[in-house]
Scaffold this motif. Structure first.
Motif, short mmCIF file in Angstrom:
data_model
loop_
_atom_site.label_atom_id
_atom_site.label_comp_id
_atom_site.label_asym_id
_atom_site.label_seq_id
_atom_site.Cartn_x
_atom_site.Cartn_y
_atom_site.Cartn_z
N GLN A 41 0.85 -1.19 0.00
CA GLN A 41 0.00 0.00 0.00
C GLN A 41 0.88 1.23 0.00
O GLN A 41 1.89 1.28 0.71
CB GLN A 41 -0.89 0.02 1.25
N LEU A 48 1.58 -7.35 -5.27
CA LEU A 48 1.52 -8.50 -4.36
C LEU A 48 2.95 -8.85 -3.94
O LEU A 48 3.80 -9.12 -4.79
CB LEU A 48 0.88 -9.69 -5.06
N ALA A 79 12.15 1.08 -5.26
CA ALA A 79 12.50 -0.34 -5.40
C ALA A 79 11.55 -1.02 -6.38
O ALA A 79 11.55 -2.24 -6.50
CB ALA A 79 12.46 -1.04 -4.04
N GLY A 80 10.75 -0.21 -7.05
CA GLY A 80 9.82 -0.78 -8.01
C GLY A 80 8.62 -1.45 -7.36
O GLY A 80 7.98 -2.31 -7.96
N ILE A 81 8.31 -1.07 -6.13
CA ILE A 81 7.14 -1.62 -5.45
C ILE A 81 6.05 -0.57 -5.44
O ILE A 81 6.22 0.50 -4.84
CB ILE A 81 7.48 -2.06 -4.02
N TYR A 82 4.95 -0.86 -6.12
CA TYR A 82 3.88 0.11 -6.28
C TYR A 82 2.65 -0.32 -5.49
O TYR A 82 2.50 -1.49 -5.13
CB TYR A 82 3.52 0.27 -7.76
N VAL A 97 8.50 3.06 -4.15
CA VAL A 97 8.53 3.07 -5.62
C VAL A 97 9.96 3.02 -6.15
O VAL A 97 10.21 2.53 -7.25
CB VAL A 97 7.81 4.31 -6.22
N HIS A 131 9.81 -11.50 -3.46
CA HIS A 131 9.38 -11.18 -4.81
C HIS A 131 8.25 -10.16 -4.77
O HIS A 131 7.53 -10.07 -3.78
CB HIS A 131 8.87 -12.43 -5.54
N CYS A 132 8.18 -9.43 -5.85
CA CYS A 132 7.10 -8.46 -6.01
C CYS A 132 6.41 -8.76 -7.33
O CYS A 132 7.05 -8.83 -8.37
CB CYS A 132 7.68 -7.04 -6.02
N VAL A 133 5.10 -9.00 -7.25
CA VAL A 133 4.35 -9.35 -8.46
C VAL A 133 3.35 -8.26 -8.78
O VAL A 133 2.52 -7.91 -7.94
CB VAL A 133 3.58 -10.68 -8.26
N ARG A 134 3.46 -7.72 -9.98
CA ARG A 134 2.47 -6.74 -10.42
C ARG A 134 1.67 -7.36 -11.56
O ARG A 134 2.23 -7.96 -12.48
CB ARG A 134 3.14 -5.44 -10.89
#
Lengths: 171, 171
Positions: A88, A102, A95-98, A93, A165-168
């Motif tokens: 949330q 997930l 780190a590329g986490i938006y 951002v 991991h970060c899944v978009r």
DNA sequence: TCTCTTGAATAATGTACATAAATCAAGATA
DNA sequence: TATCTTGATTTATGTACATTATTCAAGAGA
């Protein structure tokens, strides 16, 4: 008496001609998964194409399959220690986490210096980069809009796990 | 002659007390997957915790499990039509796609307006946002450093698939 | 009456076995 | 001789069945 065949080298159905290409063993599976088991097993071999494709050849060609990736094992090597949580806000951002991504989190991996962690601070759950400087812990956002948060003894603080991991997902 | 038990309502081992909590059926599995099958089946139920955690309670508590996510089915609903490719370059950072990210691509989904696609242009494979404006196709980067690329009839052009998910892995 | 022990009942589980599939070569056919 | 047909052989596959696990309640004992 007619005679055909006979015991000999290479007689009979060859090994590995079944759909799995390998010996099998009966295993009991819950009924609800039997139907999708075929695709479950198939997903252990998702083709990973090479990054570049040489002149004009279509990607569909098997020539370009560099390797197969077991997405499943890559993302969830140890199901027992994995959980997911949705990101949330925009504090990571860099780190590329938006917002809405997930995050796949390992609750058993040690939270080392510069690891991205899920932490609980005074009852608020958050995702940040963890810095360990001379025993001092700092939760570091990856967005200049937000300041670093040093952890002091008066804070309730715990680390839930390390983000692996970060899944978009798109539309 | 001693008599115990006897036919009656609710006699015997109840249904659903097995480890799967459900009836099972023997299915043949390749030997190489038998060992990891347990974790394969477990991964169909990865806990997804809610985004916020109320005051101080540890995340490990089951109270906060909002739902379970079948990561597997989410990412690979149709194994036959899915392939993976690694992103190269920074032309799509605006969409949160960074160099080295693993892209999960559906080769059968129709490549509509504003979809992120894997395309082949004059022999070069690329990931861009596809724009369809009055029949004109444009490959649109998500980075101001790069210009849009209108597709003209003299170009070799084909679309390999639509990017469904982007997976970034940390250390 | 209460607790414990034990046999009967029923579901869960693993595997032996019967059947199907695939291959080869002997014999039949042209 | 070249091609086709067919039985023997061997592996692949699904499932029936024997075994194991779990529960309930009757009867024994305190």
């Amino acid at each position: 008496m007619k005679k055909h065949g006979g015991a000999r080298e290479n007689a009979g159905r060859p090994r590995g001609v079944g759909p799995h290409g390998e010996a099998t063993k009966p295993v009991r599976i819950p009924l609800s998964l039997v139907e999708s088991l075929g695709s479950i097993l198939k997903s252990h071999k998702i083709p990973l194409y090479s990054g570049r494709v040489s002149a004009g050849r279509p990607l569909e060609s098997d020539n370009h399959v560099q390797e197969y990736v077991n997405l499943y094992k890559k993302l969830v090597p140890e199901p027992e220690s994995i959980f997911c949580v949705k990101a949330q806000g925009d504090s990571m951002v860099g780190a590329g986490i938006y917002d809405g991504d997930l995050l796949i989190v390992d609750r058993h991996e040690e939270a080392g210096h510069k690891k991205i962690v899920i932490a609980s601070v005074n009852g608020e759950q958050t995702v940040k980069t963890l810095l360990r400087v001379k025993g001092q812990l700092v939760l570091m956002p990856q967005n200049e809009k937000y300041p670093p948060l040093p952890i002091t003894p008066d804070m309730e603080f715990s680390i839930q796990g390390v983000v692996k991991h970060c899944v978009r997902s798109f539309s």
